[in-house]
Design an enzyme around this catalytic site. Structure first.
Site, mmCIF file in Angstrom:
data_model
loop_
_atom_site.group_PDB
_atom_site.id
_atom_site.type_symbol
_atom_site.label_atom_id
_atom_site.label_comp_id
_atom_site.label_asym_id
_atom_site.label_seq_id
_atom_site.Cartn_x
_atom_site.Cartn_y
_atom_site.Cartn_z
ATOM 1 N N GLY A 91 -0.940 4.275 1.838
ATOM 2 C CA GLY A 91 -0.145 3.018 0.653
ATOM 3 C C GLY A 91 -0.830 2.195 0.533
ATOM 4 N N GLU A 92 0.202 1.117 0.998
ATOM 5 C CA GLU A 92 0.066 -1.078 0.301
ATOM 6 C C GLU A 92 0.313 -1.110 1.772
ATOM 7 O OE1 GLU A 92 -1.438 -2.499 -1.735
ATOM 8 O OE2 GLU A 92 -1.741 -3.738 -0.419
ATOM 9 N N SER A 93 -0.272 -1.471 2.292
ATOM 10 C CA SER A 93 -0.291 -2.390 4.210
ATOM 11 C C SER A 93 0.693 -3.405 3.594
ATOM 12 C CB SER A 93 -1.418 -2.593 4.681
ATOM 13 O OG SER A 93 -1.583 -3.496 4.013
ATOM 14 N N CYS A 122 -6.025 4.287 5.998
ATOM 15 C CA CYS A 122 -6.118 3.025 5.024
ATOM 16 C C CYS A 122 -5.535 2.245 4.875
ATOM 17 C CB CYS A 122 -5.900 3.703 3.531
ATOM 18 S SG CYS A 122 -7.244 4.017 2.664
ATOM 19 N N ARG A 168 -9.638 -5.910 4.448
ATOM 20 C CA ARG A 168 -9.288 -4.797 2.747
ATOM 21 C C ARG A 168 -9.791 -4.955 1.208
ATOM 22 N NH1 ARG A 168 -4.193 -7.791 -0.124
ATOM 23 N NH2 ARG A 168 -3.624 -5.543 -0.812
ATOM 24 N N ILE A 220 -9.141 5.760 -1.015
ATOM 25 C CA ILE A 220 -9.336 4.782 -1.861
ATOM 26 C C ILE A 220 -8.484 3.407 -1.877
ATOM 27 C CG2 ILE A 220 -6.774 4.948 -3.829
ATOM 28 C CD1 ILE A 220 -6.771 8.382 -2.866
ATOM 29 N N ARG A 221 -9.768 2.395 -2.566
ATOM 30 C CA ARG A 221 -8.953 1.273 -2.297
ATOM 31 C C ARG A 221 -8.714 0.774 -0.756
ATOM 32 N NH1 ARG A 221 -7.069 -2.234 -5.994
ATOM 33 N NH2 ARG A 221 -6.022 -3.909 -4.154
ATOM 34 N N HIS A 229 -8.849 9.062 4.013
ATOM 35 C CA HIS A 229 -7.295 9.931 3.559
ATOM 36 C C HIS A 229 -8.235 11.430 4.602
ATOM 37 C CE1 HIS A 229 -4.812 6.947 1.560
ATOM 38 N NE2 HIS A 229 -6.215 6.709 1.062
ATOM 39 N N GLU A 259 -4.970 13.136 4.952
ATOM 40 C CA GLU A 259 -4.410 13.580 4.949
ATOM 41 C C GLU A 259 -3.917 14.290 3.440
ATOM 42 O OE1 GLU A 259 -4.490 10.735 5.090
ATOM 43 O OE2 GLU A 259 -3.402 9.537 3.478
HETATM 44 N N1 GLN Z 1 -5.626 -1.245 -0.407
HETATM 45 C C1 GLN Z 1 -4.007 -0.951 0.121
HETATM 46 C C2 GLN Z 1 -3.899 -2.092 1.216
HETATM 47 O O1 GLN Z 1 -4.258 -2.983 1.352
HETATM 48 C C3 GLN Z 1 -4.816 0.420 1.413
HETATM 49 C C4 GLN Z 1 -5.203 1.448 0.233
HETATM 50 C C5 GLN Z 1 -5.191 2.718 0.512
HETATM 51 O O2 GLN Z 1 -4.025 2.881 1.854
HETATM 52 N N2 GLN Z 1 -5.232 3.362 -0.341
HETATM 53 O O3 GLN Z 1 -2.779 -2.064 2.074
#
Ligand code: GLN
Length: 193
Positions: free
Chosen positions: A46-48, A78, A107, A133-134, A174, A176
């Site tokens: 997700g987004e940390s 991630c 990151r 993903i990112r 990921h 999952e």
């Molecule tokens: N770039 C996201 C972060 O800094 C992580 C991306 C992801 O979990 N797919 O949290």
């Protein structure tokens, strides 16, 4: 085992499904009372920064840190990898983590070259298809951290993307989001035992 998945933001539903497909019961964790009932915890992608902020608002930072220190098996994918790292490069100002894994993660590391990609990896002796993903990568590890999988970037540099330290495991990718349960099974069967 009763597996908890931190369910503040991100793809926690997919991790719940993967844990159930591996034969475990799995519950969403948003409160201390829910955290207290789980044997192991998964921190989703997700987004940390968002997850850390919400965890702070839900008063979950210290309880999760305490459980991690006390030996609760924990797996982060991630954003979850970032949340398990003791140190972050390219985080936002003052970004907090639960920590526990003696490593520095960068990151959005691949983002400078390519935002999202898929790659076939060797993970603990088996081959698997991984979705990034990112994603972060692991920049530096302490002496007790074991590298389970790495990716080689076009500049011929190798970067760890799956690591383990005792009861803690993290992946940049990921599992999952794929149907392959190998990474979840490794966590349940090897890391949680
Ligand atoms: N770039 C996201 C972060 O800094 C992580 C991306 C992801 O979990 N797919 O949290």
């Amino acid at each position: 085992m009763n597996i908890g998945v931190l369910a503040l933001q991100g793809d926690f539903r997919e991790h719940i499904k993967s844990a159930q497909e591996c034969g475990h019961s799995a519950v969403e964790v948003r409160r201390i009372s829910e955290l207290n009932q789980v044997d192991a915890l998964i921190l989703p992608g997700g987004e940390s920064t968002a997850i850390a902020l919400l965890a702070k608002n839900y008063d979950l930072i210290d309880p999760i840190r305490t459980r991690i220190k006390a030996g609760m098996p924990t797996y982060g994918s991630c954003a979850g990898m970032i949340l398990l790292a003791d140190r972050i490069v390219d985080g936002v100002q003052g970004q907090i983590t639960f920590g526990g894994l003696d490593m520095t993660v960068r990151r959005n590391a691949f983002g400078r070259q390519v935002d999202s990609f898929e790659s076939d990896l060797n993970f603990a002796g088996t081959s698997l298809h991984a979705i990034f993903i990112r994603a972060p990568w692991v920049e530096e590890i302490g002496p007790h951290v074991e590298v389970i999988s790495s990716v080689t970037t076009p500049d011929s540099q190798s970067h760890p993307v799956a690591v383990r330290q005792n009861h803690l495991m993290a992946t940049s990718f990921h599992p999952e989001l794929t149907h392959d349960l190998a990474v979840h099974r490794y966590f349940f069967d090897e890391v949680c035992k």
